[in-house]
Design a protein around this motif. Structure first.
Motif, mmCIF file in Angstrom:
data_model
loop_
_atom_site.group_PDB
_atom_site.id
_atom_site.type_symbol
_atom_site.label_atom_id
_atom_site.label_comp_id
_atom_site.label_asym_id
_atom_site.label_seq_id
_atom_site.Cartn_x
_atom_site.Cartn_y
_atom_site.Cartn_z
ATOM 1 N N UNK A 5 -48.194 33.105 71.554
ATOM 2 C CA UNK A 5 -47.889 31.969 70.928
ATOM 3 C C UNK A 5 -49.390 31.206 70.596
ATOM 4 N N UNK A 6 -50.031 30.892 69.285
ATOM 5 C CA UNK A 6 -51.027 30.385 69.245
ATOM 6 C C UNK A 6 -52.444 30.575 68.739
ATOM 7 N N UNK A 7 -53.389 30.451 69.053
ATOM 8 C CA UNK A 7 -54.969 30.893 68.110
ATOM 9 C C UNK A 7 -55.444 30.895 69.637
ATOM 10 N N UNK A 8 -56.179 31.958 69.303
ATOM 11 C CA UNK A 8 -57.374 31.922 70.412
ATOM 12 C C UNK A 8 -58.660 32.466 69.763
ATOM 13 N N UNK A 9 -59.658 31.950 70.517
ATOM 14 C CA UNK A 9 -61.174 32.119 70.007
ATOM 15 C C UNK A 9 -61.701 32.568 70.889
ATOM 16 N N UNK A 10 -62.278 34.138 70.767
ATOM 17 C CA UNK A 10 -62.877 34.970 71.726
ATOM 18 C C UNK A 10 -64.188 35.214 70.916
ATOM 19 N N UNK A 11 -65.135 34.308 71.972
ATOM 20 C CA UNK A 11 -66.382 34.415 71.957
ATOM 21 C C UNK A 11 -67.730 34.962 72.782
ATOM 22 N N UNK A 12 -67.722 36.810 72.085
ATOM 23 C CA UNK A 12 -68.034 37.453 72.667
ATOM 24 C C UNK A 12 -69.064 38.775 72.018
ATOM 25 N N UNK A 130 -46.710 24.089 69.246
ATOM 26 C CA UNK A 130 -48.431 22.502 69.048
ATOM 27 C C UNK A 130 -48.193 21.969 67.477
ATOM 28 N N UNK A 131 -48.865 21.458 67.791
ATOM 29 C CA UNK A 131 -49.318 20.207 66.800
ATOM 30 C C UNK A 131 -50.949 20.761 66.377
ATOM 31 N N UNK A 132 -51.076 20.773 64.855
ATOM 32 C CA UNK A 132 -52.223 21.321 64.476
ATOM 33 C C UNK A 132 -52.114 20.380 63.465
ATOM 34 N N UNK A 133 -53.929 20.071 63.187
ATOM 35 C CA UNK A 133 -54.395 19.067 62.733
ATOM 36 C C UNK A 133 -54.477 20.559 61.170
ATOM 37 N N UNK A 134 -53.988 19.547 59.976
ATOM 38 C CA UNK A 134 -54.138 20.634 59.131
ATOM 39 C C UNK A 134 -55.833 21.322 58.788
#
Length: 229
Positions: A5-12, A130-134
């Motif tokens: 559930x949700x968005x993940x930012x992978x920094x690699x 989760x509240x997501x901004x536009x």
């Protein structure tokens, strides 16, 4: 199978590792964005507002821990998980001073997914969406709560697939997205017949609706893919 559930930012910065993590997370139904530098990570995080970040500590243009601190300042509710080959106790204690978890390389990708899921359970109430901004790009605005789209302040009626396609293009900003990536991320196709024209068809649908409200916004790189002007 775990339900993400949700968005993940992978920094690699090692592309092979980033790809393995992205594939595993998408399999577990997370939305995934990847970046290989501090600069790209900050830009993506500002534009797309992820729920969690998996951060390599050693990046080509900076330190992943410093990046984590900056992301936490901008987003106090962002879950942070560090990935690194450094396993000295002082390194781990220092990162956990402001992060949520610390995983050393080499790692089992299933363990990474499980620990990230556990972190999100701790940092976000299970019964609250989760509240997501536009999402914004130029005069486009995508409401992540109502799944509605506006261009120059006017509503654009899109089907769910059209919305998913436009959202993926917006998440990638001005970059050209190859056709195979669109098929994989929007339609969940792993193996697509070369004669498939589903992407071209839906791009034409989007163009017809969006171009009625302003200048052409979707660009084509022949033989490669599509992006936003």
């Amino acid at each position: 199978m775990t339900t993400g559930s949700g968005t993940v930012l992978v920094v690699e910065d090692e592309e092979s590792i980033a790809d393995v993590l992205a594939i595993a997370l998408r399999y577990h139904r997370f939305e995934v964005m990847t970046a290989g530098t501090v600069r790209d990570a900050l830009s993506l995080a500002e534009r797309t507002r992820p729920d969690a970040a998996l951060l390599d500590v050693m990046l080509p243009d900076g330190d992943g821990r410093a990046l984590g601190r900056e992301l936490r300042v901008r987003r106090p509710d962002l879950a942070l998980v560090f990935l690194t080959a450094r396993d000295a106790p002082a390194e781990i204690v220092g990162a956990l001073g402001f992060g949520d978890d610390y995983i050393t390389k080499p790692f089992d990708v299933d363990v990474v997914v499980a620990r990230l899921t556990a972190v999100l359970r701790r940092t976000r109430p299970a019964d609250v969406l989760p509240q997501r901004p536009p999402l914004r790009y130029g005069d486009l605005e995508l409401d992540e709560t109502t799944y509605s789209v506006r261009r120059a302040g006017r509503t654009v009626e899109l089907t769910p697939t059209e919305y998913a396609l436009l959202r993926f293009l917006v998440r990638n900003g001005g970059r050209i997205v190859p056709k195979d990536q669109l098929l994989r991320h929007v339609w969940q196709y792993e193996h697509t017949p070369p004669e498939s024209t589903v992407v071209e068809t839906y791009i034409s649908y989007l163009r017809r609706k969006l171009d009625a409200l302003g200048p052409p916004v979707i660009t084509t790189r022949r033989g490669v893919g599509y992006g936003l002007a």
